[in-house]
Enzyme design. Structure first.
Site, mmCIF file in Angstrom:
data_model
loop_
_atom_site.group_PDB
_atom_site.id
_atom_site.type_symbol
_atom_site.label_atom_id
_atom_site.label_comp_id
_atom_site.label_asym_id
_atom_site.label_seq_id
_atom_site.Cartn_x
_atom_site.Cartn_y
_atom_site.Cartn_z
ATOM 1 N N SER A 185 0.937 -1.158 -0.267
ATOM 2 C CA SER A 185 -0.249 0.158 0.066
ATOM 3 C C SER A 185 0.946 0.820 0.121
ATOM 4 C CB SER A 185 -1.092 0.205 0.824
ATOM 5 O OG SER A 185 -0.316 -0.365 2.283
ATOM 6 N N HIS A 213 -5.392 -3.035 -2.351
ATOM 7 C CA HIS A 213 -5.087 -2.403 -3.701
ATOM 8 C C HIS A 213 -5.354 -2.615 -4.452
ATOM 9 C CE1 HIS A 213 -3.986 1.037 -1.203
ATOM 10 N NE2 HIS A 213 -4.192 0.273 -0.037
ATOM 11 N N LYS A 243 -11.682 0.503 -0.496
ATOM 12 C CA LYS A 243 -11.408 0.943 -1.537
ATOM 13 C C LYS A 243 -12.076 1.741 -2.905
ATOM 14 C CE LYS A 243 -7.385 0.269 1.456
ATOM 15 N NZ LYS A 243 -6.881 1.215 2.072
HETATM 16 C C1 LIG Z 1 -2.849 -3.347 3.193
HETATM 17 C C2 LIG Z 1 -4.564 -3.547 3.287
HETATM 18 N N1 LIG Z 1 -4.666 -4.207 3.843
HETATM 19 C C3 LIG Z 1 -6.053 -3.834 4.942
HETATM 20 C C4 LIG Z 1 -6.568 -2.805 5.075
HETATM 21 C C5 LIG Z 1 -7.715 -2.445 5.753
HETATM 22 O O1 LIG Z 1 -9.268 -2.030 5.131
HETATM 23 P P1 LIG Z 1 -10.048 -1.943 5.185
HETATM 24 O O2 LIG Z 1 -10.006 -0.051 5.169
HETATM 25 O O3 LIG Z 1 -11.283 -1.777 4.319
HETATM 26 O O4 LIG Z 1 -10.309 -2.514 6.907
HETATM 27 C C6 LIG Z 1 -6.269 -1.905 4.350
HETATM 28 C C7 LIG Z 1 -6.387 0.369 4.066
HETATM 29 O O5 LIG Z 1 -5.304 0.542 4.531
HETATM 30 C C8 LIG Z 1 -4.568 -2.528 3.685
HETATM 31 O O6 LIG Z 1 -4.032 -1.009 2.367
#
Ligand SMILES: Cc1ncc(COP(=O)(O)O)c(C=O)c1O
Length: 395
Positions: A185, A213, A243
């Site tokens: 990310s 992502h 997202k």
């Molecule tokens: C790689 C990754 N996994 C999980 C999440 C968490 O997702 P959510 O916002 O749906 O809880 C994020 C969000 O920031 C992320 O970037």
């Protein structure tokens, strides 16, 4: 008497001095390519609304229709009396879209990672994790109290094999999981899933990818398994709907039996209420849109390519990205903070990304293009980056 919480308040002051304190801006309009903050219209250059679905009129209409029919909330945890027909429809649509046997809808990607790991791994099992994995994977591992943790160097398959050899010595009949972000990310690079799946098979491990992502972005929006043509070969695919899908929610995709097990044992599913009507209806509509047309995903990638190449031409360092995530590397935390403030003065909103989101000394501005940006929008953002970059001696 002294306030026992006093040390925490002091920490806040220290964070402010070191440029690590994060004030949060308040949005006063929809999450579009431009939005309003403090009464000022600014270019949105840092959201995860990759496809512009967060404010898409088709999703808004689908949500209004569903809310009129079902009301707003599910009223209970799904296994008691809150399992809406909409939840089942969204799960079926997501499974079909992603080419998976089954899908499990959860309240977020963070929770998806917790369910995926904590439900099947315990103290004596083994987890093997990329050193740059997302915080939610790290916390899921902690919550599962797994004792045998191995970290391999970021994307380094030679190091993964070294670690697998080490882990194999203590495996016995315990479960061994290799877990990785799909798209990282903060850097935008992609995990080499075909190699990870091959090594897992060789050493008797199972695989899990957090495709937060990649969902809606990779593989024509269908995610990382589609991107690498690995349908059915990655054991656990976790994704987020928060997202590219523009709402709030998480999804685990995999074999029917595994999803059934999660449904029976996953604690955040058993003990926490499921998605709202609005989120669920919007997901169904989002899947419909992406199943019918590739144009949004194509526009996102065209914009990403243009933006990355233009930043590089200007002399900015965009790291090792392979996806629309476009980090502009700055290093120093205070520099990143000043850079972001100056962008904002010139109507470009892009927050600084700094410790603990990335290691100390690796601060950056993470620019996120979306399918909603026009070329004119991107050129405006680039012009301001150039101006601020020169002013601060970055380029
Ligand atoms: C790689 C990754 N996994 C999980 C999440 C968490 O997702 P959510 O916002 O749906 O809880 C994020 C969000 O920031 C992320 O970037």
């Amino acid at each position: 008497m002294n306030d026992p919480l006093e040390p925490y308040y002091k920490t806040l002051d220290e964070m402010k001095q070191k440029g690590l304190y994060t004030p949060v801006r308040v949005l006063e309009s929809p999450q579009g390519p431009w939005f309003t903050i403090d009464g000022k219209k600014v270019l949105n250059f840092c959201s995860n609304n990759y496809l512009g679905l967060a404010q898409d009129k088709r999703l808004v209409s689908a949500v209004i229709k569903a809310v009129k029919k079902y009301g707003v909330g599910p009223g209970a945890v799904r296994p008691i009396s809150g399992n809406l027909k909409l939840h089942m429809e969204a799960e079926a649509a997501l499974a079909k879209f992603k080419g998976a046997e089954a899908a499990f809808l959860l309240q977020g990607g963070f929770i998806g990672n917790i369910v995926a790991i904590q439900t099947i791994l315990g103290k004596e099992d083994i987890v093997i994790s990329d050193e740059l994995n997302h915080a939610s994977i790290i916390d899921a591992i902690r919550l599962a109290q797994i004792k045998n943790k191995f970290i391999y160097k970021h994307l380094d398959m030679t190091d993964l094999e070294r670690v697998l050899n080490e882990a194999k010595k203590i495996q016995g009949n315990h479960l061994m999981l290799i877990v990785t972000d799909g798209v990282f990310s903060m850097d935008g690079d992609i995990a080499p899933m075909p190699d990870i799946v091959r090594l897992a098979k060789k050493y008797g491990a199972i695989t899990m990818v957090d495709d937060a992502h990649g969902e809606g972005v990779l593989g024509q929006g269908r995610g990382i398994a589609h991107h690498f043509k690995l349908h059915g070969k990655i054991d656990i695919e976790v994704g987020t709907l928060s997202k590219a899908f523009g709402v709030l929610g998480g999804v685990i995709a995999g074999k029917k039996e595994l999803i059934e097990y999660y449904r029976q044992k996953g604690r955040p599913y058993l003990f926490s209420t499921g998605l709202t009507v609005a989120d669920t209806a919007a997901v169904i509509e989002g899947v419909k849109i992406l199943s019918r047309s590739k144009s949004l995903v194509k526009k996102l990638w065209d914009n990403a390519k243009y933006l990355r190449e233009s930043f590089q031409k200007l002399g900015f360092n965009t790291g090792s990205t392979q996806t629309p995530i476009t980090p502009v590397m700055l290093g120093d935390e205070n520099l990143a903070k000043t850079f972001s403030s100056k962008l904002f003065e010139h109507k470009v909103f892009a927050t600084p990304i700094k410790y603990p989101m990335v290691p100390l000394g690796k601060a950056r501005i993470r620019v996120m293009p979306s399918a909603g940006h026009s070329k004119k929008d991107l050129d405006f953002g680039l012009k301001i980056f150039e101006k601020v970059g020169k002013e601060l001696g970055v380029i």
